[in-house]
Design a protein around this motif. Structure first.
Motif, PDB file in Angstrom:
ATOM      1  N   ALA A  52       0.823  -1.205   0.000  1.00 47.71           N
ATOM      2  CA  ALA A  52       0.000   0.000   0.000  1.00 47.71           C
ATOM      3  C   ALA A  52       0.857   1.255   0.000  1.00 47.71           C
ATOM      4  CB  ALA A  52      -0.919  -0.010   1.215  1.00 47.71           C
ATOM      5  N   ALA A  53       2.047   1.170   0.559  1.00 46.07           N
ATOM      6  CA  ALA A  53       2.970   2.303   0.602  1.00 46.07           C
ATOM      7  C   ALA A  53       4.384   1.756   0.520  1.00 46.07           C
ATOM      8  CB  ALA A  53       2.768   3.097   1.889  1.00 46.07           C
ATOM      9  N   ASP A  54       5.274   2.558  -0.040  1.00 45.59           N
ATOM     10  CA  ASP A  54       6.669   2.120  -0.126  1.00 45.59           C
ATOM     11  C   ASP A  54       7.301   1.980   1.257  1.00 45.59           C
ATOM     12  OD1 ASP A  54       6.450   2.162  -2.865  1.00 45.59           O
ATOM     13  OD2 ASP A  54       7.316   4.174  -3.069  1.00 45.59           O
ATOM     14  N   LEU A  55       6.832   2.798   2.204  1.00 40.24           N
ATOM     15  CA  LEU A  55       7.412   2.807   3.544  1.00 40.24           C
ATOM     16  C   LEU A  55       6.331   3.146   4.555  1.00 40.24           C
ATOM     17  CD1 LEU A  55       9.890   2.956   5.525  1.00 40.24           C
ATOM     18  CD2 LEU A  55      10.026   5.387   4.928  1.00 40.24           C
ATOM     19  N   THR A  56       6.295   2.412   5.654  1.00 41.04           N
ATOM     20  CA  THR A  56       5.365   2.711   6.747  1.00 41.04           C
ATOM     21  C   THR A  56       6.164   3.015   8.000  1.00 41.04           C
ATOM     22  OG1 THR A  56       3.631   1.269   5.860  1.00 41.04           O
ATOM     23  CG2 THR A  56       3.481   1.867   8.184  1.00 41.04           C
ATOM     24  N   LEU A  57       5.927   4.191   8.571  1.00 39.35           N
ATOM     25  CA  LEU A  57       6.562   4.593   9.818  1.00 39.35           C
ATOM     26  C   LEU A  57       5.539   4.529  10.946  1.00 39.35           C
ATOM     27  CD1 LEU A  57       8.530   7.769   8.622  1.00 39.35           C
ATOM     28  CD2 LEU A  57       9.416   5.442   8.906  1.00 39.35           C
ATOM     29  N   THR A  58       5.988   4.127  12.122  1.00 40.42           N
ATOM     30  CA  THR A  58       5.119   4.089  13.297  1.00 40.42           C
ATOM     31  C   THR A  58       5.680   5.044  14.341  1.00 40.42           C
ATOM     32  OG1 THR A  58       6.379   2.182  14.108  1.00 40.42           O
ATOM     33  CG2 THR A  58       4.330   1.736  12.927  1.00 40.42           C
ATOM     34  N   ILE A  59       4.788   5.768  15.022  1.00 37.73           N
ATOM     35  CA  ILE A  59       5.222   6.726  16.041  1.00 37.73           C
ATOM     36  C   ILE A  59       4.286   6.630  17.236  1.00 37.73           C
ATOM     37  CG2 ILE A  59       3.934   8.576  14.855  1.00 37.73           C
ATOM     38  CD1 ILE A  59       6.025  10.534  16.001  1.00 37.73           C
ATOM     39  N   GLY A  60       4.852   6.587  18.446  1.00 36.32           N
ATOM     40  CA  GLY A  60       4.052   6.486  19.652  1.00 36.32           C
ATOM     41  C   GLY A  60       4.294   7.640  20.600  1.00 36.32           C
ATOM     42  N   HIS A  61       3.266   7.975  21.376  1.00 39.20           N
ATOM     43  CA  HIS A  61       3.409   8.960  22.452  1.00 39.20           C
ATOM     44  C   HIS A  61       2.345   8.678  23.510  1.00 39.20           C
ATOM     45  CE1 HIS A  61      -0.080  11.500  21.255  1.00 39.20           C
ATOM     46  NE2 HIS A  61       0.280  11.249  20.010  1.00 39.20           N
ATOM     47  N   VAL A  62       2.386   9.377  24.630  1.00 40.99           N
ATOM     48  CA  VAL A  62       1.495   9.059  25.750  1.00 40.99           C
ATOM     49  C   VAL A  62       0.333  10.031  25.898  1.00 40.99           C
ATOM     50  CG1 VAL A  62       3.327   7.915  27.045  1.00 40.99           C
ATOM     51  CG2 VAL A  62       2.916  10.358  27.408  1.00 40.99           C
ATOM     52  N   ASP A  63       0.282  11.088  25.098  1.00 40.86           N
ATOM     53  CA  ASP A  63      -0.789  12.070  25.200  1.00 40.86           C
ATOM     54  C   ASP A  63      -1.993  11.661  24.355  1.00 40.86           C
ATOM     55  OD1 ASP A  63       0.889  13.524  26.759  1.00 40.86           O
ATOM     56  OD2 ASP A  63       0.929  15.315  25.495  1.00 40.86           O
ATOM     57  N   PRO A  64      -3.158  12.296  24.584  1.00 38.85           N
ATOM     58  CA  PRO A  64      -4.289  12.104  23.670  1.00 38.85           C
ATOM     59  C   PRO A  64      -3.918  12.608  22.285  1.00 38.85           C
ATOM     60  CG  PRO A  64      -5.004  13.155  25.710  1.00 38.85           C
ATOM     61  CD  PRO A  64      -3.499  13.181  25.711  1.00 38.85           C
ATOM     62  N   GLN A  65      -4.667  12.210  21.273  1.00 41.22           N
ATOM     63  CA  GLN A  65      -4.352  12.635  19.920  1.00 41.22           C
ATOM     64  C   GLN A  65      -5.091  13.900  19.505  1.00 41.22           C
ATOM     65  OE1 GLN A  65      -1.859  11.474  18.483  1.00 41.22           O
ATOM     66  NE2 GLN A  65      -1.981  12.323  16.417  1.00 41.22           N
ATOM     67  N   ASP A  66      -6.017  14.368  20.331  1.00 40.06           N
ATOM     68  CA  ASP A  66      -6.763  15.586  20.023  1.00 40.06           C
ATOM     69  C   ASP A  66      -5.799  16.766  19.916  1.00 40.06           C
ATOM     70  OD1 ASP A  66      -8.405  17.771  19.823  1.00 40.06           O
ATOM     71  OD2 ASP A  66      -9.478  17.432  21.703  1.00 40.06           O
ATOM     72  N   TRP A  67      -5.625  17.275  18.703  1.00 37.72           N
ATOM     73  CA  TRP A  67      -4.608  18.305  18.476  1.00 37.72           C
ATOM     74  C   TRP A  67      -4.936  19.613  19.177  1.00 37.72           C
ATOM     75  CZ3 TRP A  67      -5.420  23.064  16.310  1.00 37.72           C
ATOM     76  CH2 TRP A  67      -6.624  23.248  15.618  1.00 37.72           C
ATOM     77  N   THR A  68      -6.202  19.822  19.553  1.00 32.80           N
ATOM     78  CA  THR A  68      -6.565  21.084  20.194  1.00 32.80           C
ATOM     79  C   THR A  68      -6.164  21.121  21.661  1.00 32.80           C
ATOM     80  OG1 THR A  68      -8.783  20.323  20.813  1.00 32.80           O
ATOM     81  CG2 THR A  68      -8.531  21.340  18.641  1.00 32.80           C
ATOM     82  N   THR A  69      -5.943  19.959  22.264  1.00 34.81           N
ATOM     83  CA  THR A  69      -5.612  19.918  23.688  1.00 34.81           C
ATOM     84  C   THR A  69      -4.261  19.275  23.973  1.00 34.81           C
ATOM     85  OG1 THR A  69      -6.744  17.790  23.968  1.00 34.81           O
ATOM     86  CG2 THR A  69      -8.046  19.783  24.333  1.00 34.81           C
ATOM     87  N   SER A  70      -3.665  18.630  22.992  1.00 33.41           N
ATOM     88  CA  SER A  70      -2.442  17.862  23.220  1.00 33.41           C
ATOM     89  C   SER A  70      -1.325  18.331  22.306  1.00 33.41           C
ATOM     90  CB  SER A  70      -2.719  16.373  22.973  1.00 33.41           C
ATOM     91  OG  SER A  70      -1.519  15.650  22.797  1.00 33.41           O
ATOM     92  N   LYS A  71      -0.218  18.771  22.918  1.00 34.00           N
ATOM     93  CA  LYS A  71       0.911  19.224  22.095  1.00 34.00           C
ATOM     94  C   LYS A  71       1.527  18.060  21.331  1.00 34.00           C
ATOM     95  CE  LYS A  71       2.791  18.209  26.297  1.00 34.00           C
ATOM     96  NZ  LYS A  71       1.993  17.945  27.516  1.00 34.00           N
ATOM     97  N   LYS A  72       1.642  16.888  21.961  1.00 31.27           N
ATOM     98  CA  LYS A  72       2.176  15.724  21.245  1.00 31.27           C
ATOM     99  C   LYS A  72       1.195  15.256  20.188  1.00 31.27           C
ATOM    100  CE  LYS A  72       5.192  13.816  24.907  1.00 31.27           C
ATOM    101  NZ  LYS A  72       4.939  14.737  26.017  1.00 31.27           N
TER     102      LYS A  72
END
Length: 336
Positions: A21-41
């Motif tokens: 499906a893609a030439d390259l798949t990257l994975t990234i993890g963090h501990v914050d919520p994903q809501d960009w309005t409240t979470s800097k990460k």
């Protein structure tokens, strides 16, 4: 190997099977919520994902795993080192694999966020990145922001160090914070983050320290009356990438990732600044009594806390890094 490690391994295997499906798949993890309005990460990783996927024309796919799905920050750092995770965005945990990163948490080191940004984006930040790469196998693609940490408590206003005397203050389970709070005359009490609300409500501790945005998001105003805007430590986010994966990329793909990372770090800082300002208004509206120390009072805090932490750090890190970061801060501050 725990379940989260197994999950990370399956993600890495899935990245290989997704190559069609893609030439390259990257994975990234963090501990914050994903809501960009409240979470800097959340904001940083979301813009990173969208920029990389858009600029690569879909050749690179980025899968984000927020909210500690793959473990705490220490787990994420280890997974990124092992390559079961391509990238991680973490804060204090990075110092566990590159001790010199802890010099950024010297109390009252940065007089303002703009000074911190210029130091991190300049020669010192580049030198620290190269040093930590050699130490950890993780490349720092960008520096984000966790924000300035401040004290809260349920007992009394705190305007200068003597006001902290005898208060039991929850700190992170990191020696640097124990040394800092002890020097101020309070009783540092290391408590894991999930246990903090209970410790505050039951009186196990009188107070804690965190950025305004964290204090507001966790509704600490419900059981903490007093907030002191002393900004004792500036928290840094590190956007990290496994070096073997980075080196396997073409020059064109590295450039895409580096550009996206720079924007991601900048956006994370902006979201954190916005949420800090908004959070301060919310805390006041919810009845917290806010104390802003004068420059003279801040100097009292600095003169007590900084030597104690630096003395401890000299037994943990190469002392030259303490001198280098202090010199860089002084140079930037004098030019602003």
């Amino acid at each position: 190997m725990n379940l989260k490690k197994i999950t990370a391994g399956l993600i890495a295997a899935g990245a290989i099977s997704a190559a069609s499906a893609a030439d390259l798949t990257l994975t990234i993890g963090h501990v914050d919520p994903q809501d960009w309005t409240t979470s800097k990460k959340g904001a940083a990783t979301e813009v990173f994902k969208n920029l990389v996927e858009a600029e690569s024309g879909g050749r690179i796919e980025v899968n984000v795993y927020p909210s500690g799905q793959l473990g705490g920050e220490t787990d994420l750092v280890q997974s990124a080192q092992e390559g079961t995770l391509s990238m991680a965005m973490v804060s204090g945990a990075f110092a566990k694999v590159c001790k010199e990163a802890a010099v950024l948490e010297i109390p009252y080191l940065f007089p303002s966020a703009p000074v911190a940004w210029e130091v991190l984006d300049g020669e010192f930040g580049k030198a620290l990145s190269e040093h930590c790469l050699a130490q950890s196998g993780l490349r720092t693609l960008a520096y984000g922001e966790t924000g300035f940490r401040n004290f809260t408590n349920s007992k009394r206003p705190v305007a200068e160090p003597k006001d902290l005397k005898g208060l039991k203050i929850r700190v992170q389970t990191l020696p640097l914070y124990v040394e800092m709070v002890k020097a101020m005359g309070a009783e540092p009490t290391p408590i894991a983050w999930p246990e903090v609300p209970s410790a505050l409500t039951t009186g196990v501790v009188d107070g804690q320290e965190n950025p305004v945005s964290v204090i507001e998001a966790n509704k600490f105003y419900e059981f903490q009356k007093y907030l002191t805007l002393d900004g004792h430590v500036y928290g840094t986010d590190f956007l990290l990438m496994n070096e073997d994966i980075y080196q396997s990329l073409s020059d064109a793909d590295r450039a895409i990732i580096e550009r996206a990372a720079k924007v991601a770090g900048t956006l994370g800082r902006a979201v954190q600044q916005f949420n800090s300002a908004k959070g301060l208004k919310s805390l006041a509206a919810n009845g917290m009594e806010i104390t802003t120390p004068t420059p003279a009072q801040l100097a009292m805090f600095r003169d007590i806390a900084q030597p104690a932490v630096i003395n401890w750090l000299k037994g943990e890190v190469q002392p030259e890094w303490i001198d280098r970061v202090q010199s860089s801060v002084n140079m930037v501050s004098n030019n602003q």
